[in-house]
Design a protein around this motif. Sequence first.
Motif, PDB file in Angstrom:
ATOM      1  N   ILE A 135       2.039  60.524  50.681  1.00 18.05           N
ATOM      2  CA  ILE A 135       1.820  59.519  49.630  1.00 18.05           C
ATOM      3  C   ILE A 135       2.782  59.756  48.482  1.00 18.05           C
ATOM      4  O   ILE A 135       3.427  58.831  47.983  1.00 18.05           O
ATOM      5  CB  ILE A 135       0.351  59.534  49.157  1.00 18.05           C
ATOM      6  CG1 ILE A 135      -0.555  59.028  50.273  1.00 18.05           C
ATOM      7  CG2 ILE A 135       0.183  58.696  47.889  1.00 18.05           C
ATOM      8  CD1 ILE A 135      -2.032  59.227  50.019  1.00 18.05           C
ATOM      9  N   ARG A 136       2.919  61.019  48.071  1.00 17.20           N
ATOM     10  CA  ARG A 136       3.844  61.356  46.973  1.00 17.20           C
ATOM     11  C   ARG A 136       5.277  60.978  47.341  1.00 17.20           C
ATOM     12  O   ARG A 136       6.005  60.404  46.543  1.00 17.20           O
ATOM     13  CB  ARG A 136       3.722  62.839  46.645  1.00 17.20           C
ATOM     14  CG  ARG A 136       4.511  63.241  45.407  1.00 17.20           C
ATOM     15  CD  ARG A 136       4.323  64.693  45.016  1.00 17.20           C
ATOM     16  NE  ARG A 136       4.705  65.599  46.087  1.00 17.20           N
ATOM     17  CZ  ARG A 136       3.887  66.484  46.651  1.00 17.20           C
ATOM     18  NH1 ARG A 136       2.647  66.577  46.259  1.00 17.20           N
ATOM     19  NH2 ARG A 136       4.320  67.271  47.613  1.00 17.20           N
ATOM     20  N   GLU A 137       5.684  61.278  48.574  1.00 18.48           N
ATOM     21  CA  GLU A 137       7.035  60.940  49.024  1.00 18.48           C
ATOM     22  C   GLU A 137       7.245  59.430  49.082  1.00 18.48           C
ATOM     23  O   GLU A 137       8.328  58.939  48.796  1.00 18.48           O
ATOM     24  CB  GLU A 137       7.312  61.558  50.398  1.00 18.48           C
ATOM     25  CG  GLU A 137       7.493  63.055  50.378  1.00 18.48           C
ATOM     26  CD  GLU A 137       8.644  63.515  49.508  1.00 18.48           C
ATOM     27  OE1 GLU A 137       9.702  62.859  49.485  1.00 18.48           O
ATOM     28  OE2 GLU A 137       8.480  64.544  48.841  1.00 18.48           O
ATOM     29  N   ALA A 138       6.225  58.678  49.453  1.00 13.85           N
ATOM     30  CA  ALA A 138       6.335  57.219  49.546  1.00 13.85           C
ATOM     31  C   ALA A 138       6.715  56.598  48.207  1.00 13.85           C
ATOM     32  O   ALA A 138       7.439  55.598  48.165  1.00 13.85           O
ATOM     33  CB  ALA A 138       5.027  56.620  50.054  1.00 13.85           C
ATOM     34  N   PHE A 139       6.277  57.202  47.112  1.00 11.60           N
ATOM     35  CA  PHE A 139       6.602  56.677  45.784  1.00 11.60           C
ATOM     36  C   PHE A 139       8.063  56.901  45.397  1.00 11.60           C
ATOM     37  O   PHE A 139       8.536  56.356  44.414  1.00 11.60           O
ATOM     38  CB  PHE A 139       5.683  57.267  44.717  1.00 11.60           C
ATOM     39  CG  PHE A 139       4.307  56.663  44.723  1.00 11.60           C
ATOM     40  CD1 PHE A 139       4.109  55.365  44.279  1.00 11.60           C
ATOM     41  CD2 PHE A 139       3.227  57.385  45.192  1.00 11.60           C
ATOM     42  CE1 PHE A 139       2.851  54.796  44.282  1.00 11.60           C
ATOM     43  CE2 PHE A 139       1.958  56.826  45.208  1.00 11.60           C
ATOM     44  CZ  PHE A 139       1.768  55.525  44.757  1.00 11.60           C
ATOM     45  N   ASN A 140       8.778  57.687  46.182  1.00 10.05           N
ATOM     46  CA  ASN A 140      10.188  57.935  45.895  1.00 10.05           C
ATOM     47  C   ASN A 140      11.117  56.912  46.543  1.00 10.05           C
ATOM     48  O   ASN A 140      12.318  56.929  46.297  1.00 10.05           O
ATOM     49  CB  ASN A 140      10.578  59.347  46.335  1.00 10.05           C
ATOM     50  CG  ASN A 140       9.924  60.392  45.476  1.00 10.05           C
ATOM     51  OD1 ASN A 140       9.751  60.207  44.280  1.00 10.05           O
ATOM     52  ND2 ASN A 140       9.530  61.496  46.090  1.00 10.05           N
ATOM     53  N   TYR A 141      10.576  56.049  47.386  1.00  9.94           N
ATOM     54  CA  TYR A 141      11.397  54.996  47.989  1.00  9.94           C
ATOM     55  C   TYR A 141      11.544  53.838  47.019  1.00  9.94           C
ATOM     56  O   TYR A 141      10.608  53.465  46.332  1.00  9.94           O
ATOM     57  CB  TYR A 141      10.783  54.500  49.299  1.00  9.94           C
ATOM     58  CG  TYR A 141      10.982  55.469  50.429  1.00  9.94           C
ATOM     59  CD1 TYR A 141      12.135  55.416  51.207  1.00  9.94           C
ATOM     60  CD2 TYR A 141      10.040  56.446  50.705  1.00  9.94           C
ATOM     61  CE1 TYR A 141      12.325  56.315  52.241  1.00  9.94           C
ATOM     62  CE2 TYR A 141      10.228  57.349  51.734  1.00  9.94           C
ATOM     63  CZ  TYR A 141      11.374  57.277  52.496  1.00  9.94           C
ATOM     64  OH  TYR A 141      11.575  58.169  53.513  1.00  9.94           O
ATOM     65  N   ARG A 142      12.755  53.293  46.966  1.00 12.23           N
ATOM     66  CA  ARG A 142      13.057  52.148  46.115  1.00 12.23           C
ATOM     67  C   ARG A 142      13.675  51.063  46.983  1.00 12.23           C
ATOM     68  O   ARG A 142      14.330  51.352  47.978  1.00 12.23           O
ATOM     69  CB  ARG A 142      14.075  52.514  45.028  1.00 12.23           C
ATOM     70  CG  ARG A 142      13.774  53.758  44.227  1.00 12.23           C
ATOM     71  CD  ARG A 142      12.775  53.453  43.142  1.00 12.23           C
ATOM     72  NE  ARG A 142      12.635  54.546  42.203  1.00 12.23           N
ATOM     73  CZ  ARG A 142      11.772  55.532  42.291  1.00 12.23           C
ATOM     74  NH1 ARG A 142      10.978  55.604  43.327  1.00 12.23           N
ATOM     75  NH2 ARG A 142      11.687  56.467  41.368  1.00 12.23           N
ATOM     76  N   LEU A 143      13.515  49.828  46.565  1.00 16.06           N
ATOM     77  CA  LEU A 143      14.208  48.732  47.218  1.00 16.06           C
ATOM     78  C   LEU A 143      15.699  48.894  46.934  1.00 16.06           C
ATOM     79  O   LEU A 143      16.091  49.176  45.799  1.00 16.06           O
ATOM     80  CB  LEU A 143      13.702  47.391  46.682  1.00 16.06           C
ATOM     81  CG  LEU A 143      14.183  46.143  47.406  1.00 16.06           C
ATOM     82  CD1 LEU A 143      13.731  46.166  48.864  1.00 16.06           C
ATOM     83  CD2 LEU A 143      13.647  44.910  46.722  1.00 16.06           C
ATOM     84  N   LEU A 144      16.522  48.766  47.949  1.00 15.41           N
ATOM     85  CA  LEU A 144      17.968  48.873  47.768  1.00 15.41           C
ATOM     86  C   LEU A 144      18.462  47.588  47.114  1.00 15.41           C
ATOM     87  O   LEU A 144      18.547  46.543  47.755  1.00 15.41           O
ATOM     88  CB  LEU A 144      18.668  49.110  49.106  1.00 15.41           C
ATOM     89  CG  LEU A 144      20.177  49.249  49.048  1.00 15.41           C
ATOM     90  CD1 LEU A 144      20.592  50.410  48.153  1.00 15.41           C
ATOM     91  CD2 LEU A 144      20.730  49.421  50.442  1.00 15.41           C
ATOM     92  N   THR A 145      18.773  47.668  45.834  1.00 17.93           N
ATOM     93  CA  THR A 145      19.166  46.488  45.062  1.00 17.93           C
ATOM     94  C   THR A 145      20.684  46.297  45.059  1.00 17.93           C
ATOM     95  O   THR A 145      21.437  47.213  45.395  1.00 17.93           O
ATOM     96  CB  THR A 145      18.689  46.630  43.606  1.00 17.93           C
ATOM     97  OG1 THR A 145      19.353  47.769  43.016  1.00 17.93           O
ATOM     98  CG2 THR A 145      17.179  46.805  43.525  1.00 17.93           C
ATOM     99  N   LYS A 146      21.109  45.118  44.657  1.00 16.30           N
ATOM    100  CA  LYS A 146      22.544  44.848  44.513  1.00 16.30           C
ATOM    101  C   LYS A 146      23.158  45.775  43.474  1.00 16.30           C
ATOM    102  O   LYS A 146      24.296  46.193  43.601  1.00 16.30           O
ATOM    103  CB  LYS A 146      22.774  43.385  44.126  1.00 16.30           C
ATOM    104  CG  LYS A 146      22.522  42.420  45.244  1.00 16.30           C
ATOM    105  CD  LYS A 146      22.795  40.992  44.810  1.00 16.30           C
ATOM    106  CE  LYS A 146      22.490  40.029  45.943  1.00 16.30           C
ATOM    107  NZ  LYS A 146      22.726  38.644  45.562  1.00 16.30           N
ATOM    108  N   SER A 147      22.394  46.091  42.438  1.00 16.94           N
ATOM    109  CA  SER A 147      22.869  46.977  41.387  1.00 16.94           C
ATOM    110  C   SER A 147      23.185  48.377  41.933  1.00 16.94           C
ATOM    111  O   SER A 147      24.230  48.957  41.619  1.00 16.94           O
ATOM    112  CB  SER A 147      21.814  47.064  40.273  1.00 16.94           C
ATOM    113  OG  SER A 147      22.183  48.007  39.320  1.00 16.94           O
ATOM    114  N   ILE A 148      22.296  48.916  42.748  1.00 19.85           N
ATOM    115  CA  ILE A 148      22.543  50.235  43.349  1.00 19.85           C
ATOM    116  C   ILE A 148      23.726  50.151  44.303  1.00 19.85           C
ATOM    117  O   ILE A 148      24.592  51.027  44.307  1.00 19.85           O
ATOM    118  CB  ILE A 148      21.280  50.753  44.079  1.00 19.85           C
ATOM    119  CG1 ILE A 148      20.168  51.059  43.074  1.00 19.85           C
ATOM    120  CG2 ILE A 148      21.598  52.002  44.909  1.00 19.85           C
ATOM    121  CD1 ILE A 148      18.823  51.404  43.692  1.00 19.85           C
TER     122      ILE A 148
END
Length: 158
Positions: A135-148
């Motif tokens: 659960i803790r690791e799941a919060f480290n995922y981000r949507l890959l945005t155009k900005s990134i």
Amino acid sequence: MIVDVDDCVSKHLAEFVSQHSQSNGWYVDKGYVYQDGNRFIYYKKYAFNRSCGTCRIVRYNLYDLPEKMEDANLTSLIHLDYHKLTEIKQGVRLKQLPFEGAVYIIGNGENIYQAGFDTFFGAKVGITLSIRSRIREAFNYRLLTKSIRREFGLYNIN
């Protein structure tokens, strides 16, 4: 800075280093881990330098490099940029880079994490995370945005 084929660096890195040219150098503590083709990117908010070799920027004159490569000790060259170290030599420490400095791309045939996130987190070698850790690791995922994508020059390889 040593940069591998499976890594990308922030577009702000060269300007930052140029503005602080008298510094001994930095290590990348915060960065991203990306599996090619994935819509998500993993945010590694600390100890990025323990996972990825593209993580140290060192002022070249801090190394005792020979005039000619043939005069170099091969063993010392191999250990020259051991990425987990934040101290170059006695009393000469690197600073933590104050922003996300790199993206480590996994599962692309160029690194040890060939199966992607499964091997990065140890699933293929028998390490299982507790439910709390998952659960803790799941919060480290981000949507890959155009900005990134723009900041790190990420584009789909396949």
